[in-house]
Motif scaffolding. Structure first.
Motif, short mmCIF file in Angstrom:
data_model
loop_
_atom_site.label_atom_id
_atom_site.label_comp_id
_atom_site.label_asym_id
_atom_site.label_seq_id
_atom_site.Cartn_x
_atom_site.Cartn_y
_atom_site.Cartn_z
N ALA A 190 -45.31 -24.66 50.22
CA ALA A 190 -44.31 -24.82 51.19
C ALA A 190 -43.08 -25.59 50.87
O ALA A 190 -43.34 -26.38 49.93
CB ALA A 190 -45.16 -25.22 52.41
N PHE A 191 -42.19 -25.23 51.61
CA PHE A 191 -40.96 -26.37 51.61
C PHE A 191 -41.04 -27.23 52.73
O PHE A 191 -40.98 -26.83 53.75
CB PHE A 191 -39.83 -25.69 51.26
CG PHE A 191 -39.33 -25.05 50.14
CD1 PHE A 191 -38.42 -25.85 49.32
CD2 PHE A 191 -39.93 -23.87 49.51
CE1 PHE A 191 -38.06 -25.45 47.91
CE2 PHE A 191 -39.17 -23.47 48.02
CZ PHE A 191 -38.41 -24.25 47.40
N LEU A 192 -41.26 -28.31 52.51
CA LEU A 192 -41.24 -29.32 53.66
C LEU A 192 -40.44 -30.40 53.47
O LEU A 192 -40.21 -31.03 52.43
CB LEU A 192 -42.72 -30.03 53.16
CG LEU A 192 -44.07 -29.11 53.72
CD1 LEU A 192 -45.30 -30.01 53.07
CD2 LEU A 192 -44.05 -28.58 54.96
N ASP A 193 -39.78 -30.84 54.56
CA ASP A 193 -38.64 -31.80 54.76
C ASP A 193 -39.27 -33.14 54.19
O ASP A 193 -40.14 -33.53 54.41
CB ASP A 193 -37.80 -31.71 55.87
CG ASP A 193 -38.59 -32.05 57.20
OD1 ASP A 193 -38.72 -33.44 57.11
OD2 ASP A 193 -39.18 -31.61 57.72
N VAL A 194 -38.07 -33.83 53.94
CA VAL A 194 -38.37 -35.08 53.32
C VAL A 194 -38.94 -36.11 54.25
O VAL A 194 -39.95 -36.80 54.17
CB VAL A 194 -36.92 -35.94 52.80
CG1 VAL A 194 -37.12 -37.15 52.34
CG2 VAL A 194 -36.33 -35.16 51.49
N VAL A 195 -38.41 -36.07 55.50
CA VAL A 195 -39.05 -37.09 56.64
C VAL A 195 -40.43 -36.76 56.94
O VAL A 195 -41.11 -37.70 57.06
CB VAL A 195 -38.02 -36.98 57.74
CG1 VAL A 195 -38.75 -37.62 58.79
CG2 VAL A 195 -36.75 -37.49 57.55
N THR A 196 -40.51 -35.49 57.22
CA THR A 196 -42.22 -35.19 57.30
C THR A 196 -43.30 -35.58 56.09
O THR A 196 -44.20 -36.01 56.47
CB THR A 196 -42.13 -33.79 57.75
OG1 THR A 196 -41.16 -33.18 58.78
CG2 THR A 196 -43.47 -33.25 57.78
N VAL A 197 -42.49 -35.00 54.87
CA VAL A 197 -43.71 -34.96 53.83
C VAL A 197 -43.83 -36.37 53.17
O VAL A 197 -44.85 -36.39 52.47
CB VAL A 197 -43.42 -33.92 52.78
CG1 VAL A 197 -42.31 -34.26 51.86
CG2 VAL A 197 -44.46 -33.48 52.30
N CYS A 252 -31.16 -25.88 48.39
CA CYS A 252 -31.43 -25.51 49.72
C CYS A 252 -31.46 -27.00 50.58
O CYS A 252 -32.43 -27.60 50.31
CB CYS A 252 -32.71 -24.75 49.67
SG CYS A 252 -33.15 -24.37 51.37
N ASN A 253 -30.51 -27.13 51.28
CA ASN A 253 -30.39 -28.25 52.10
C ASN A 253 -30.18 -27.91 53.52
O ASN A 253 -29.87 -26.99 53.82
CB ASN A 253 -29.24 -29.24 51.51
CG ASN A 253 -29.32 -29.50 50.22
OD1 ASN A 253 -30.19 -30.05 49.74
ND2 ASN A 253 -28.33 -29.33 49.40
N THR A 254 -30.53 -28.77 54.70
CA THR A 254 -30.20 -28.97 55.74
C THR A 254 -29.07 -29.68 56.03
O THR A 254 -29.06 -30.88 55.56
CB THR A 254 -31.35 -29.31 56.66
OG1 THR A 254 -32.53 -28.65 56.68
CG2 THR A 254 -31.21 -29.21 58.22
#
Length: 327
Positions: free
Chosen positions: A206-213, A252-254
């Motif tokens: 999965a691709f998981l965002d920095v803050v979450t992971v 791929c960035n937010t």
């Protein structure tokens, strides 16, 4: 990335010119009353965090209250539509995110607004990336391992996504498009269930965002193969980018940007842009963003049309070629 002295000086000149112009016209300088910043997502997420950090700094910069209002729903399009219809006076703003202004347009037929025509850009603010992760017991330890495993068993590996058309869905789809791999999408009802599925080893990647992971990477419960940003993140300098791991060009960035309703007066846009410049150059703001994995990516209003066109074209191509729809 930091703002240049030239751009900051130019902005400060515009900022100081505005009150004089306003007095000459017999109107009070902007802002003369509280300002609302709309977040088109629920409280507690990344967009909400950036908006509240900016609102707090704006309060100090402008000597006026900036209030964050959450209007979630339909992948952010409900909140965006409400700002597109707002009075163009600078008192209703939008904390925009590219999953809505660049991706949702290709998935929702009637959103009630036009991304190019109905918003006036104040400027880009920051970006945050996601890690390509596997569970802790996975034999896969690199992007090369992942590609080899997926090619050896087409369609048998799985990836988790938090909902059709979300950035957590489109990031792996971009990866599959660029590598030619066949991996099955397992959709969950949001980011939290997707994370739990990864921890429970229900899916392969999965691709998981920095803050979450980040906490789970540090504890060893998940393993990051690479990060989707253009450059390595200072918080995890040993984790390579996807691009340098064998998928050149992958990014791929937010992205976060401050927008106003179209036809908002130019002096107001200029004043807000200089407020953004001051906020992004504040040591307190910079430290808080960096500590949470955000990278400052400022952008002037005049740079917005080209950026928006390129970002929309990129994700529109992924959505079309991968056959992604909202069911």
């Amino acid at each position: 990335m930091t703002l240049t002295r030239r751009s900051l000086a130019a902005g400060l000149l515009g900022a100081t010119a505005l009150p004089a112009a306003a007095r000459a016209q017999g109107t009070p300088p902007y802002p003369a009353r509280p300002v609302t910043i709309v977040v088109a997502w629920a409280p507690g997420g990344g967009t909400d965090y950036v908006a509240r950090l900016l609102a707090e700094q704006f309060g100090r910069e402008f000597g006026q209250s900036f209030v964050v209002e959450n209007r979630p729903g339909a992948s952010g399009t409900i909140g965006h539509a409400s700002v597109a219809r707002a009075r163009p006076d600078g008192y209703t703003l939008l904390m925009g995110v590219n999953s809505t202004y660049a991706m949702a347009r290709h998935l929702f037929g009637n959103r009630g607004y036009d991304d190019e025509k109905d918003f006036a850009p104040v400027g880009r603010l920051a970006t945050i990336a996601a890690y390509l992760c596997v569970h802790r017991d996975s034999p896969i330890r690199s992007v090369a391992d992942l590609v080899a495993a997926a090619k050896a068993a087409p369609g048998r590996m799985t990836y988790a996504s938090p909902g059709a058309g979300s950035s957590g869905h489109l990031a792996p789809e971009l990866f599959l498009k660029m590598t030619g791999l066949q991996v099955e999408n397992i959709t969950y009802r949001g980011g939290a269930p997707m994370l739990q599925a990864m921890l429970a080893k229900e899916v392969d990647m999965a691709f998981l965002d920095v803050v979450t992971v980040l906490p789970y990477l540090r504890s060893g419960e998940l393993r990051a193969l690479a990060i989707g940003s253009q450059e390595r993140l200072a918080l995890t300098p040993d984790i390579p980018t996807v691009a340098e791991s064998g998928v050149p060009g992958f990014a791929c960035n937010t992205d976060y940007a401050l927008l106003a309703p179209a036809r908002t007066p130019e002096p107001v846009i200029r004043r807000l842009h200089e407020g953004v410049a001051a906020a992004l150059n504040s040591p307190a703001v910079r430290e808080k963003l960096a500590a949470n994995g955000y990278v400052i990516e400022p952008g002037a209003p005049e740079q917005w049309p080209a950026y928006l066109a390129a970002e929309s074209a990129k994700w529109g191509d992924v959505i079309r070629t991968r056959g992604i729809t909202i069911e």
